[in-house]
Design a protein around this motif. Structure first.
Motif, PDB file in Angstrom:
ATOM      1  N   GLY A  60       0.830  -1.191   0.000  1.00  0.00           N
ATOM      2  CA  GLY A  60       0.000   0.000   0.000  1.00  0.00           C
ATOM      3  C   GLY A  60       0.868   1.246   0.000  1.00  0.00           C
ATOM      4  N   GLU A  61       0.190   2.382  -0.015  1.00  0.00           N
ATOM      5  CA  GLU A  61       0.921   3.642  -0.075  1.00  0.00           C
ATOM      6  C   GLU A  61       0.056   4.759   0.511  1.00  0.00           C
ATOM      7  N   ILE A  62       0.725   5.666   1.202  1.00  0.00           N
ATOM      8  CA  ILE A  62       0.046   6.839   1.749  1.00  0.00           C
ATOM      9  C   ILE A  62       0.980   8.039   1.576  1.00  0.00           C
ATOM     10  N   ARG A  84       5.670   9.685  -0.597  1.00  0.00           N
ATOM     11  CA  ARG A  84       4.673   8.610  -0.575  1.00  0.00           C
ATOM     12  C   ARG A  84       5.398   7.413   0.010  1.00  0.00           C
ATOM     13  N   ALA A 154      -5.332   1.618   7.851  1.00  0.00           N
ATOM     14  CA  ALA A 154      -6.197   1.120   6.777  1.00  0.00           C
ATOM     15  C   ALA A 154      -7.355   0.273   7.294  1.00  0.00           C
ATOM     16  N   HIS A 161     -10.041   5.809   4.575  1.00  0.00           N
ATOM     17  CA  HIS A 161     -10.144   6.641   3.365  1.00  0.00           C
ATOM     18  C   HIS A 161      -9.014   7.663   3.219  1.00  0.00           C
ATOM     19  N   ILE A 162      -8.199   7.822   4.246  1.00  0.00           N
ATOM     20  CA  ILE A 162      -7.154   8.854   4.222  1.00  0.00           C
ATOM     21  C   ILE A 162      -6.045   8.448   3.261  1.00  0.00           C
ATOM     22  N   ASP A 163      -5.766   9.313   2.299  1.00  0.00           N
ATOM     23  CA  ASP A 163      -4.723   9.067   1.317  1.00  0.00           C
ATOM     24  C   ASP A 163      -3.490   9.933   1.563  1.00  0.00           C
ATOM     25  N   GLU A 164      -3.662  10.999   2.362  1.00  0.00           N
ATOM     26  CA  GLU A 164      -2.541  11.904   2.613  1.00  0.00           C
ATOM     27  C   GLU A 164      -2.643  12.486   4.018  1.00  0.00           C
TER      28      GLU A 164
END
Length: 181
Positions: A60-62, A84, A154, A161-164
């Motif tokens: 995964g990635e954030i 990222r 996650a 839902h947090i991507d950043e």
């Protein structure tokens, strides 16, 4: 009721009120450290966690953005570029700070994470914000932050839902720097 009984009753009420006032005063002094502990345990208000090691990267990635501010400190304070990362990965970034005065100055950094729900999943292993920073006249330094984002972010319905995430620091002046260390 006799006058003596009234005086005894008044003394009891006065003693109870004095004890209540003393208790409220003690609670007022204890509220700041208790609130700080509460925020550190829960991540409330974007407070980050402190850890010894990162758990290891997972798939995964954030994104992590960085913000830098000064409030009364005569420094140039610059944030690193956005990164990222894989959740759980030990990550190192460097902020930079430069003293613009011809005399030493000391500052201390406050921090927060946004969105605030991510605070409980953002852990710092090492940070310049843990201690006061003193810069000599014209000195420019790199200030590392070693951190990871807990993979459990996650799994939480409030944070999945947090991507950043944004990590923000503000330096404030220290009027009487500590001499230890």
């Amino acid at each position: 009721m006799s006058e003596l009984a009234i005086q005894d009753a008044n003394k009891k009420v006065a003693l109870r009120m004095a004890l209540f006032a003393a208790g409220m005063l003690a609670l007022a002094f204890a509220s700041v450290p208790l609130y700080r502990i509460f925020c550190q345990v829960t991540g409330f208000g974007g407070t980050t966690q402190v850890a010894d090691t990162a758990p290891g990267a997972i798939e995964g990635e954030i994104g992590v953005r960085f913000d830098s501010n000064v409030n009364g400190v005569p420094w140039r304070f610059e944030a690193p570029e956005k990164v990222r990362i894989a959740p759980g990965a030990r990550t190192v970034v460097n902020y930079t700070a430069a003293n613009t005065l011809a005399r030493p100055t000391t500052g201390t950094a406050t921090f927060n994470v946004s969105p605030v729900q991510a605070g409980q999943y953002f852990s710092k292993i090492e940070c310049f914000c843990f201690t006061e920073q003193t810069l000599r006249p014209g000195e420019k330094v790199e200030m590392p932050v070693i951190f990871f984002v807990d993979p459990k972010i996650a799994e939480d319905p409030l944070t999945a839902h947090i991507d950043e995430i944004t990590l923000s620091y503000t330096f404030f002046p220290v009027e009487n720097p500590s001499t230890s260390g």
